[in-house]
Scaffold this motif. Sequence first.
Motif, mmCIF file in Angstrom:
data_model
loop_
_atom_site.group_PDB
_atom_site.id
_atom_site.type_symbol
_atom_site.label_atom_id
_atom_site.label_comp_id
_atom_site.label_asym_id
_atom_site.label_seq_id
_atom_site.Cartn_x
_atom_site.Cartn_y
_atom_site.Cartn_z
ATOM 1 N N LEU A 386 0.822 -1.209 0.000
ATOM 2 C CA LEU A 386 0.000 0.000 0.000
ATOM 3 C C LEU A 386 0.856 1.259 0.000
ATOM 4 N N ARG A 387 2.041 1.207 0.605
ATOM 5 C CA ARG A 387 2.969 2.343 0.485
ATOM 6 C C ARG A 387 3.339 2.566 -0.977
ATOM 7 N N ARG A 388 3.608 1.481 -1.665
ATOM 8 C CA ARG A 388 3.978 1.580 -3.075
ATOM 9 C C ARG A 388 2.811 2.118 -3.910
ATOM 10 N N ILE A 389 1.603 1.667 -3.593
ATOM 11 C CA ILE A 389 0.436 2.162 -4.324
ATOM 12 C C ILE A 389 0.259 3.661 -4.085
ATOM 13 N N ALA A 390 0.459 4.100 -2.852
ATOM 14 C CA ALA A 390 0.367 5.535 -2.542
ATOM 15 C C ALA A 390 1.397 6.321 -3.339
ATOM 16 N N GLU A 391 2.605 5.784 -3.411
ATOM 17 C CA GLU A 391 3.652 6.458 -4.167
ATOM 18 C C GLU A 391 3.292 6.501 -5.669
ATOM 19 N N PHE A 392 2.739 5.421 -6.146
ATOM 20 C CA PHE A 392 2.350 5.353 -7.570
ATOM 21 C C PHE A 392 1.282 6.392 -7.887
ATOM 22 N N VAL A 393 0.253 6.468 -7.033
ATOM 23 C CA VAL A 393 -0.810 7.451 -7.261
ATOM 24 C C VAL A 393 -0.227 8.863 -7.249
ATOM 25 N N GLY A 394 0.740 9.090 -6.387
ATOM 26 C CA GLY A 394 1.387 10.401 -6.321
ATOM 27 C C GLY A 394 2.180 10.754 -7.562
ATOM 28 N N MET A 395 2.517 9.768 -8.392
ATOM 29 C CA MET A 395 3.284 10.002 -9.616
ATOM 30 C C MET A 395 2.407 10.426 -10.780
ATOM 31 N N LEU A 396 1.096 10.265 -10.659
ATOM 32 C CA LEU A 396 0.189 10.514 -11.776
ATOM 33 C C LEU A 396 -0.062 11.996 -11.983
ATOM 34 N N ASP A 397 -0.128 12.387 -13.250
ATOM 35 C CA ASP A 397 -0.438 13.774 -13.605
ATOM 36 C C ASP A 397 -1.951 13.974 -13.666
#
Length: 397
Positions: A386-397
């Motif tokens: 879930l940390r990784r998913i949070a980081e991934f969502v934060g990468m989206l424009d």
Amino acid sequence: MQLSEKALAISPSLTLKITAMAKEMKARGLDVVGFGAGEPDFDTPQHIKDAAVEAIRIGMTKYTPASGTLELKKAVCANLKTNHDLSYEPNQIVISNGAKHSLFNAFQAIVNPGDEVLIIAPYWLTYPELVKMAGGIPVYVEAKESNNFEPLAADIEAAVTNKTKAIIVNNPSNPCGCIYSQKTLEDIAGIAKKYDFFIVSDEIYGELVYDGNRHLSIANFSDDAYARTILVNGLSKTYAMTGWRIGYTASTPGIAKVMGSYQSHATSNPCSVAQFAGVEALTGPQDEIKKMRDEFNERRKLMVELVNGIEGISCVTPMGAFYVMMNISKLKGRKLDGEEIRGSVDFAEKLLEKKLTAVIPGAAFGADDFVRLSYAISRENIEKGLRRIAEFVGMLD
């Protein structure tokens, strides 16, 4: 030479690419967190394994009756009586090679070419294929997240035609984790009676319910519901016996006879050793079930908290099974490295590529606004993923 049209009509799994990518990454030594698990991550209880060893020692290695041993059928009957106050006789039980095989037998027994089977969406991805393999036509009824993924009676009834042969009730649900209320089950039973069709009730997750809830079997709602229900269950999820391949159906003697005859020519009997161990699973100590359920419950609460703490995604709290449907609808249309996330498959592929985290696209379940996460993995991996998913969502424009 032409291949079977029926076989060619079976859809390939939408999850195959994600699964293959995750396996290839793991093989290269990459630290992939997989949320795709469809089985408990616990070992089969020791007393059940000991029973299997004893079965081999005493020579329980020959053919059994095609529809299962009398001992296991009696154990199933006793379990259904104890847990659901449902009375069945051994001639109403068919033991098969897992609950999936039991479902296959059920549709082969009741579906004729052109018959329609109602399927509540989101659905387990195998249901439509099993219906098509029997020559039937899947008809979908959407269950909305706003109603905790429980279908509305009006929507079910609107989907009924003069070709409707059955409805599939998956309670608790894979992939949603919802459990159906008494009213919902009563509504389904009433509609099935009104229009005279079968109920195929998949109750494989029946022991995995939380927050003080109790699993309700639709077969227990009335004499009519009992008569038209093919109850499907097995040992895979409750006893962490996925590889042992023991499932069963409970139905009227007439339906059971047809399924038993079909199985006798298709596969013959399930594994004799696994059947012997199955008797021990159902009649022996049950304390391991509670331990497993308690741990799943803690993981469930952790996952829901973490998912709902990430801006842009969300989930409702599941009440059964070991899955969470994570809503990604607010992320559709956003971009990563100039590439648009058009749906759940794009989300899953890019998440795996960028953050080494594997989820199952909701498109496989008829719900493209979602991805499925399993909490049949360690708490440590839940937190890491879930940390990784949070980081991934934060990468989206």
